[in-house]
Design a protein around this motif. Structure first.
Motif, PDB file in Angstrom:
ATOM      1  N   ASP A   1       0.828  -1.209   0.000  1.00 57.58           N
ATOM      2  CA  ASP A   1       0.000   0.000   0.000  1.00 57.58           C
ATOM      3  C   ASP A   1       0.859   1.254   0.000  1.00 57.58           C
ATOM      4  O   ASP A   1       0.498   2.263  -0.627  1.00 57.58           O
ATOM      5  CB  ASP A   1      -0.911  -0.022   1.231  1.00 57.58           C
ATOM      6  N   GLN A   2       1.989   1.213   0.694  1.00 58.16           N
ATOM      7  CA  GLN A   2       2.878   2.379   0.719  1.00 58.16           C
ATOM      8  C   GLN A   2       3.446   2.663  -0.658  1.00 58.16           C
ATOM      9  O   GLN A   2       3.563   3.813  -1.081  1.00 58.16           O
ATOM     10  CB  GLN A   2       4.005   2.149   1.724  1.00 58.16           C
TER      11      GLN A   2
ATOM     12  N   ALA B   1       8.833   2.643   1.131  1.00 55.65           N
ATOM     13  CA  ALA B   1       9.261   1.260   1.385  1.00 55.65           C
ATOM     14  C   ALA B   1       9.575   0.479   0.110  1.00 55.65           C
ATOM     15  O   ALA B   1       9.331  -0.725   0.035  1.00 55.65           O
ATOM     16  CB  ALA B   1       8.191   0.518   2.197  1.00 55.65           C
ATOM     17  N   PHE B   2      10.141   1.170  -0.894  1.00 53.26           N
ATOM     18  CA  PHE B   2      10.664   0.421  -2.030  1.00 53.26           C
ATOM     19  C   PHE B   2      11.885  -0.391  -1.598  1.00 53.26           C
ATOM     20  O   PHE B   2      12.092  -1.503  -2.065  1.00 53.26           O
ATOM     21  CB  PHE B   2      11.046   1.377  -3.169  1.00 53.26           C
TER      22      PHE B   2
ATOM     23  N   ALA C   1      17.791  -3.326   1.348  1.00 54.28           N
ATOM     24  CA  ALA C   1      17.191  -4.510   0.728  1.00 54.28           C
ATOM     25  C   ALA C   1      15.967  -4.102  -0.080  1.00 54.28           C
ATOM     26  O   ALA C   1      15.180  -3.235   0.351  1.00 54.28           O
ATOM     27  CB  ALA C   1      16.803  -5.523   1.801  1.00 54.28           C
ATOM     28  N   TRP C   2      15.815  -4.720  -1.250  1.00 59.11           N
ATOM     29  CA  TRP C   2      14.673  -4.420  -2.113  1.00 59.11           C
ATOM     30  C   TRP C   2      13.434  -5.147  -1.601  1.00 59.11           C
ATOM     31  O   TRP C   2      13.468  -6.340  -1.339  1.00 59.11           O
ATOM     32  CB  TRP C   2      14.944  -4.864  -3.543  1.00 59.11           C
ATOM     33  N   PHE C   3      12.316  -4.403  -1.482  1.00 55.24           N
ATOM     34  CA  PHE C   3      11.010  -4.978  -1.212  1.00 55.24           C
ATOM     35  C   PHE C   3      10.032  -4.556  -2.301  1.00 55.24           C
ATOM     36  O   PHE C   3       8.839  -4.375  -2.057  1.00 55.24           O
ATOM     37  CB  PHE C   3      10.511  -4.537   0.173  1.00 55.24           C
ATOM     38  N   TYR C   4      10.594  -4.420  -3.495  1.00 56.07           N
ATOM     39  CA  TYR C   4       9.825  -3.989  -4.667  1.00 56.07           C
ATOM     40  C   TYR C   4      10.309  -4.804  -5.852  1.00 56.07           C
ATOM     41  O   TYR C   4      11.517  -4.887  -6.119  1.00 56.07           O
ATOM     42  CB  TYR C   4      10.030  -2.489  -4.908  1.00 56.07           C
ATOM     43  N   GLU C   5       9.375  -5.404  -6.570  1.00 56.43           N
ATOM     44  CA  GLU C   5       9.731  -6.285  -7.682  1.00 56.43           C
ATOM     45  C   GLU C   5       9.869  -5.552  -9.003  1.00 56.43           C
ATOM     46  O   GLU C   5      10.291  -6.148  -9.986  1.00 56.43           O
ATOM     47  CB  GLU C   5       8.669  -7.397  -7.826  1.00 56.43           C
TER      48      GLU C   5
END
Length: 270
Positions: free
Chosen positions: A3-4, A81-82, A116-120
């Motif tokens: 959502d962010q 939060a990317f 760290a990546w939390f985006y694909e």
């Protein structure tokens, strides 16, 4: 996408897509977070990516002129939060295995920090590739239902491909036999299609038609390096005895006590 990340402006999302795709030369590593493999990068590498010419050519992205602006832009992306600031731990198993990552509770962009990546990233390439794979599988399964003209065309195409592969192997065998004969008859030998296996284009692979198997000449730079090395070695050999002689000359001579003795000489006339 969280959502962010959905609430992020389009220009910030474009920056995240650019960094995630690695177009700017962003170096990523693989780590372990909660038992899952995730990609992570260093903050300094992200700054270099935003200062690269590839980023300067992008449209609908914030402009970056120097390192300070790049740092500010990356800091403004943190709330979406990317990527998140993480702490690296020990390797999971061995020196070359992924290291354990732990999310830092105090989130801020740091030049020397790890994120760290939390985006694909954009998924359209994955969707198109998956749809194409499904279509290929369906087409192969439904091959018996194809019209006769299409099946005949596929058969001719497969025969043509096999013919091209067979011709390639035949050329390779013939050129090898011809080279062996010319080595025995007219040394150093002749290669037919000398660039057949070279890293060149398809047309360049057949140009020139033949060539003598002559040894490659040394490049000028290599010759210059060898000449400089030989000159240095000769100078060192010449300088060795000179330095020894100078050292001997510099040594203080041993002090010699000079004593004068007075002898009485008898007078011959007395």
């Amino acid at each position: 996408m969280s959502d962010q990340q959905k609430t992020a402006p389009q220009d910030i999302r474009n920056v995240a897509d650019f960094l995630r795709n690695g177009k700017g030369g962003l170096k990523t590593r693989v780590g372990l977070w909660n038992g899952k493999r995730v990609d992570y990068f260093k903050g300094r590498s992200a700054i270099k990516a935003l200062l690269s010419p590839a980023y300067a050519k992008l449209k609908n992205v914030p402009k970056v002129k120097d390192e300070a602006e790049a740092t500010a832009l990356l800091g403004s992306m943190m709330p979406y939060a990317f990527f998140l600031l993480v702490e690296r731990g020990q390797s999971s198993a061995g020196a070359k295995s992924p290291k354990h990552l732990q999310v830092n509770p105090m989130q801020s962009f740091q030049v020397d920090g790890y994120f760290a990546w939390f985006y694909e990233g954009s998924q359209w390439v994955t969707y198109v590739g998956g749809a194409g794979m499904v279509l290929v599988i369906l087409a192969a399964v439904m091959f018996p239902l194809w019209p006769p003209i299409l099946r005949q065309g596929v058969w001719y195409l497969s025969i043509a491909m096999l013919g091209v592969i067979g011709l390639f192997f035949a050329i390779a065998i013939v050129r090898l036999i011809f080279y062996i004969i010319t080595v025995l008859v007219a040394s150093p030998g002749v290669w037919i299609f000398p660039k057949l296996f070279a890293d060149v284009g398809f047309v360049e692979s057949f140009i020139p038609l033949w060539e003598w198997d002559l040894p490659k000449k040394k490049s000028k730079k290599r010759k210059d390096k060898e000449g400089e090395a030989s000159e240095k070695s000769s100078k060192s050999k010449k300088a060795a005895p000179g330095t020894n002689g100078e050292a001997l000359l510099d040594r203080p001579a041993p002090s010699r006590l000079r004593s004068a003795t007075i002898e009485e000489v008898e007078d011959d006339g007395s």
